[in-house]
Design a protein around this motif. Structure first.
Motif, mmCIF file in Angstrom:
data_model
loop_
_atom_site.group_PDB
_atom_site.id
_atom_site.type_symbol
_atom_site.label_atom_id
_atom_site.label_comp_id
_atom_site.label_asym_id
_atom_site.label_seq_id
_atom_site.Cartn_x
_atom_site.Cartn_y
_atom_site.Cartn_z
ATOM 1 N N SER A 5 30.918 -12.267 -8.281
ATOM 2 C CA SER A 5 32.336 -13.204 -8.613
ATOM 3 C C SER A 5 33.735 -12.166 -8.853
ATOM 4 N N MET A 6 32.896 -11.315 -10.276
ATOM 5 C CA MET A 6 34.245 -10.629 -10.975
ATOM 6 C C MET A 6 34.247 -9.395 -10.315
ATOM 7 N N VAL A 7 33.605 -9.218 -9.718
ATOM 8 C CA VAL A 7 34.055 -7.668 -9.039
ATOM 9 C C VAL A 7 35.053 -8.094 -8.012
ATOM 10 N N SER A 8 34.635 -9.753 -7.172
ATOM 11 C CA SER A 8 35.584 -9.579 -5.524
ATOM 12 C C SER A 8 36.725 -10.157 -6.283
ATOM 13 N N THR A 9 37.031 -10.601 -7.151
ATOM 14 C CA THR A 9 38.022 -11.040 -7.952
ATOM 15 C C THR A 9 38.959 -10.150 -8.207
ATOM 16 N N CYS A 10 38.653 -9.355 -9.199
ATOM 17 C CA CYS A 10 38.438 -8.072 -10.285
ATOM 18 C C CYS A 10 39.531 -7.028 -9.445
ATOM 19 N N CYS A 11 38.791 -6.763 -8.225
ATOM 20 C CA CYS A 11 39.026 -5.339 -7.161
ATOM 21 C C CYS A 11 40.480 -5.723 -6.392
ATOM 22 N N ILE A 12 40.899 -7.028 -6.194
ATOM 23 C CA ILE A 12 42.060 -7.201 -5.780
ATOM 24 C C ILE A 12 42.944 -7.885 -6.070
ATOM 25 N N SER A 13 43.166 -7.908 -7.682
ATOM 26 C CA SER A 13 44.229 -8.387 -8.297
ATOM 27 C C SER A 13 44.825 -7.467 -9.129
ATOM 28 N N PRO A 14 46.137 -7.582 -9.132
ATOM 29 C CA PRO A 14 47.460 -6.618 -9.204
ATOM 30 C C PRO A 14 47.366 -6.043 -10.108
ATOM 31 N N ALA A 15 46.516 -6.712 -11.932
ATOM 32 C CA ALA A 15 46.000 -6.149 -12.174
ATOM 33 C C ALA A 15 45.223 -5.950 -13.181
ATOM 34 N N PRO A 16 43.932 -5.410 -12.658
ATOM 35 C CA PRO A 16 42.398 -5.612 -13.002
ATOM 36 C C PRO A 16 41.467 -4.566 -13.774
ATOM 37 N N THR A 17 42.331 -4.019 -15.186
ATOM 38 C CA THR A 17 41.362 -3.528 -15.800
ATOM 39 C C THR A 17 41.558 -5.413 -17.081
ATOM 40 N N ALA A 18 42.929 -6.105 -16.850
ATOM 41 C CA ALA A 18 43.061 -6.926 -17.748
ATOM 42 C C ALA A 18 42.160 -8.351 -17.797
ATOM 43 N N CYS A 19 42.286 -8.040 -16.003
ATOM 44 C CA CYS A 19 41.572 -8.842 -15.260
ATOM 45 C C CYS A 19 40.003 -9.306 -15.732
ATOM 46 N N PHE A 20 39.085 -7.557 -15.807
ATOM 47 C CA PHE A 20 38.200 -7.511 -15.982
ATOM 48 C C PHE A 20 37.399 -7.186 -17.303
ATOM 49 N N LEU A 21 38.883 -7.083 -18.376
ATOM 50 C CA LEU A 21 37.849 -8.142 -20.096
ATOM 51 C C LEU A 21 38.164 -9.178 -19.712
ATOM 52 N N LYS A 22 38.931 -10.441 -19.199
ATOM 53 C CA LYS A 22 38.867 -11.975 -19.270
ATOM 54 C C LYS A 22 37.479 -12.272 -18.365
ATOM 55 N N GLU A 23 36.780 -11.049 -17.784
ATOM 56 C CA GLU A 23 35.983 -12.326 -16.752
ATOM 57 C C GLU A 23 34.400 -11.858 -17.715
ATOM 58 N N LYS A 24 34.758 -10.364 -18.550
ATOM 59 C CA LYS A 24 33.924 -10.069 -18.740
ATOM 60 C C LYS A 24 33.551 -11.027 -20.348
ATOM 61 N N LEU A 25 34.877 -11.743 -20.902
ATOM 62 C CA LEU A 25 34.440 -12.608 -22.070
ATOM 63 C C LEU A 25 33.537 -13.542 -21.701
ATOM 64 N N GLN A 26 34.306 -13.921 -20.320
ATOM 65 C CA GLN A 26 33.247 -15.314 -19.882
ATOM 66 C C GLN A 26 32.181 -15.105 -19.730
ATOM 67 N N ARG A 27 31.551 -14.146 -19.033
ATOM 68 C CA ARG A 27 30.237 -14.202 -18.908
ATOM 69 C C ARG A 27 29.505 -13.371 -20.028
ATOM 70 N N LYS A 28 30.066 -13.136 -21.465
ATOM 71 C CA LYS A 28 29.125 -12.593 -22.292
ATOM 72 C C LYS A 28 27.699 -13.640 -22.297
ATOM 73 N N THR A 29 28.054 -14.780 -22.786
ATOM 74 C CA THR A 29 26.790 -15.693 -23.642
ATOM 75 C C THR A 29 25.876 -15.379 -22.529
ATOM 76 N N LEU A 30 26.225 -15.219 -20.575
ATOM 77 C CA LEU A 30 25.087 -15.265 -19.727
ATOM 78 C C LEU A 30 24.492 -13.776 -19.563
ATOM 79 N N SER A 31 24.722 -13.244 -19.793
ATOM 80 C CA SER A 31 24.844 -11.521 -20.351
ATOM 81 C C SER A 31 24.206 -11.631 -20.779
ATOM 82 N N LEU A 32 24.236 -12.428 -22.559
ATOM 83 C CA LEU A 32 23.459 -12.350 -23.424
ATOM 84 C C LEU A 32 21.939 -13.291 -23.227
ATOM 85 N N LEU A 33 21.960 -14.507 -22.813
ATOM 86 C CA LEU A 33 20.716 -14.654 -21.783
ATOM 87 C C LEU A 33 20.023 -13.968 -21.442
#
Length: 453
Positions: free
Chosen positions: A165-193
């Motif tokens: 969902s992060m890839v499909s959202t951020c790759c069409i976003s006008p600001a991909p870098t900021a989008c990835f940064l925000k999404e990765k922070l939100q996914r942090k707990t799940l990645s650690l789990l």
């Protein structure tokens, strides 16, 4: 029975819909055959999805599913089968009918020793995604699920779903870098789990409940050597209970909920006793606290009196308190672990096995005391140099930069074995470097390291 199997598959297919069923099938089979190739998993997924699509449709003949799954099992047993190769396939193929199908369904590859999935850069992700979104998603699901094949299925599903969902959202976003940064922070707990549950469940599947309790106890004893055996043993039992309930559970939040509860207990018990532990427990996010605790390096060994040896009576207690008998070995190995903070899990696990074996042999011998006495003498002579070498090896590996570690190890081997040829020294060096780099880390793969000890 076949009705149950058909009903179960068709219920899942109707409930999830074709695309989600397909996604789940890729993840489940990539986990199951974690060293199958992408193409082999693809063949299997196509067959399973096609079988469900055809035989779960309204008006499908009742025998459709049975006939289709039988054809699948025949294909699995053919010499040119396109499905993942498994050494147990030949044995299953000697059976017929339902027995053969159930046997094939139970096959699993052992887990990957270390996760091999490396996340590409954001640009590379978007490049591959734009080129072919479906192929990108399939390949990612395969690589991620086979790398983290011991993480519980719901954890893998959640982690992969949010990533795609992060890839499909951020790759069409006008600001991909900021989008990835925000999404990765939100996914942090799940990645650690995903990371921590894969590590914990790999150890649980290799060790079983009793040995995993001991392994967890030893790790805590090395991090907080001043804590009491009673406190740490209760926490280790609690962790083993979490893994036994959640590693194979399909309940949505089993691992996250129970691991968070366990972390809260560990923080309540140990924060007051250890500053580093208290630092890990400061944040509100319990998954981050758990990961921080796992990553703590061992503490320096405190000055402790010589550890008391268990008596023959304690080791071979026939009647008496079963609970106390169960604690005899963990207690003596706990004493060893906190006095040798750099001893790796693989060496301690080997000692646990050896001690259990000795207890089994001697307690059923004609003269248990004489048997235990001779084993004690032998261990007293052979064990200290092994413990010393392993402690020194892992202690230096964790403290030094890799090249410094290798240089110092080469010098020490040259002094210890002055007669050895250059070729022999190089062989010894490589063997020890390989052991240290694989087995001195907290996430050391248990089966691979057992063979390296």
């Amino acid at each position: 029975g076949k009705d149950y199997v058909r009903e179960k598959v068709c219920q899942e297919y109707r409930m999830l819909g074709k695309e989600n069923f397909r996604t789940l099938t890729i993840i489940a089979n990539s986990r199951k055959y974690s060293n199958g190739t992408f193409e082999e998993i693809g063949h299997l997924v196509r067959e399973i999805v096609s079988l469900a699509e055809t035989c779960c449709a309204d008006g499908a003949h009742p025998s459709c599913y049975d006939a289709g799954s039988s054809a699948l099992s025949v294909k699995s047993c053919s010499a040119d089968s396109p499905f993942p190769a498994h050494p147990g396939t030949a044995e299953c193929c000697t059976h017929e009918g339902l027995e053969r199908k159930l046997c094939l369904a139970a096959l699993r590859h052992p887990p990957q020793p270390l996760p091999r999935y490396l996340q590409p850069s954001d640009q590379e992700l978007c490049q591959a995604f734009r080129k072919d979104p479906r192929e990108f998603a399939d390949r990612y699901l395969y690589e991620y699920a086979s790398s983290y094949s011991q993480a519980p299925l719901p954890v893998l599903l959640g982690s992969t779903r949010t990533f795609l969902s992060m890839v499909s959202t951020c790759c069409i976003s006008p600001a991909p870098t900021a989008c990835f940064l925000k999404e990765k922070l939100q996914r942090k707990t799940l990645s650690l789990l995903t990371l921590t549950s894969n590590r914990a469940c790999s150890r649980f599947s290799a060790y079983g409940k009793d040995k995993v309790t001991f392994s967890y106890l030893a790790s805590l004893a090395q991090k907080v050597p001043t804590a009491s055996f009673e406190d740490l043993f209760l926490l280790a039992q609690d962790a083993a209970e979490v893994f036994s309930q959640c590693c194979d559970s399909v309940a949505e939040d089993c691992m996250q909920k129970k691991l968070s509860e366990h972390t809260a207990k560990a923080c309540a018990t140990l924060s007051a006793q250890d500053e580093r532990f208290a630092d890990c427990c400061k944040g509100k996010n319990l998954m981050e606290s758990y990961f921080c605790i796992l990553s703590l390096p061992p503490a320096p060994a405190p000055k402790l009196p010589e550890a008391p040896q268990p008596t023959n009576k304690e080791l071979c207690s026939k009647e008496g308190d079963l609970q106390a008998t169960r604690q005899v070995l963990p207690r003596s190995l706990f004493e060893l672990a906190r006095r040798h903070p750099s001893l790796p899990d693989a060496i301690l696990a080997k000692l646990y096995d050896a001690s259990e074996k000795i207890r089994g042999e001697c307690c059923s011998a004609k003269d248990p005391s004489a048997c235990l006495h001779s084993k004690r003498q032998r261990m007293g002579a052979e064990l200290p140099p092994v413990l010393e070498m392993a402690s020194q090896l892992c202690g230096q590996y964790t403290k030094l930069y890799f090249l410094d570690f290798k240089k110092r190890l080469r010098e020490s081997l040259t002094q210890t074995f002055p007669e050895a040829s250059a070729e022999q020294l190089e062989q010894l060096l490589e063997q020890r470097v390989s052991f240290a780099s694989t087995c001195c880390t907290p996430d050391a793969p248990p089966l691979l390291c057992a063979s390296k000890v």
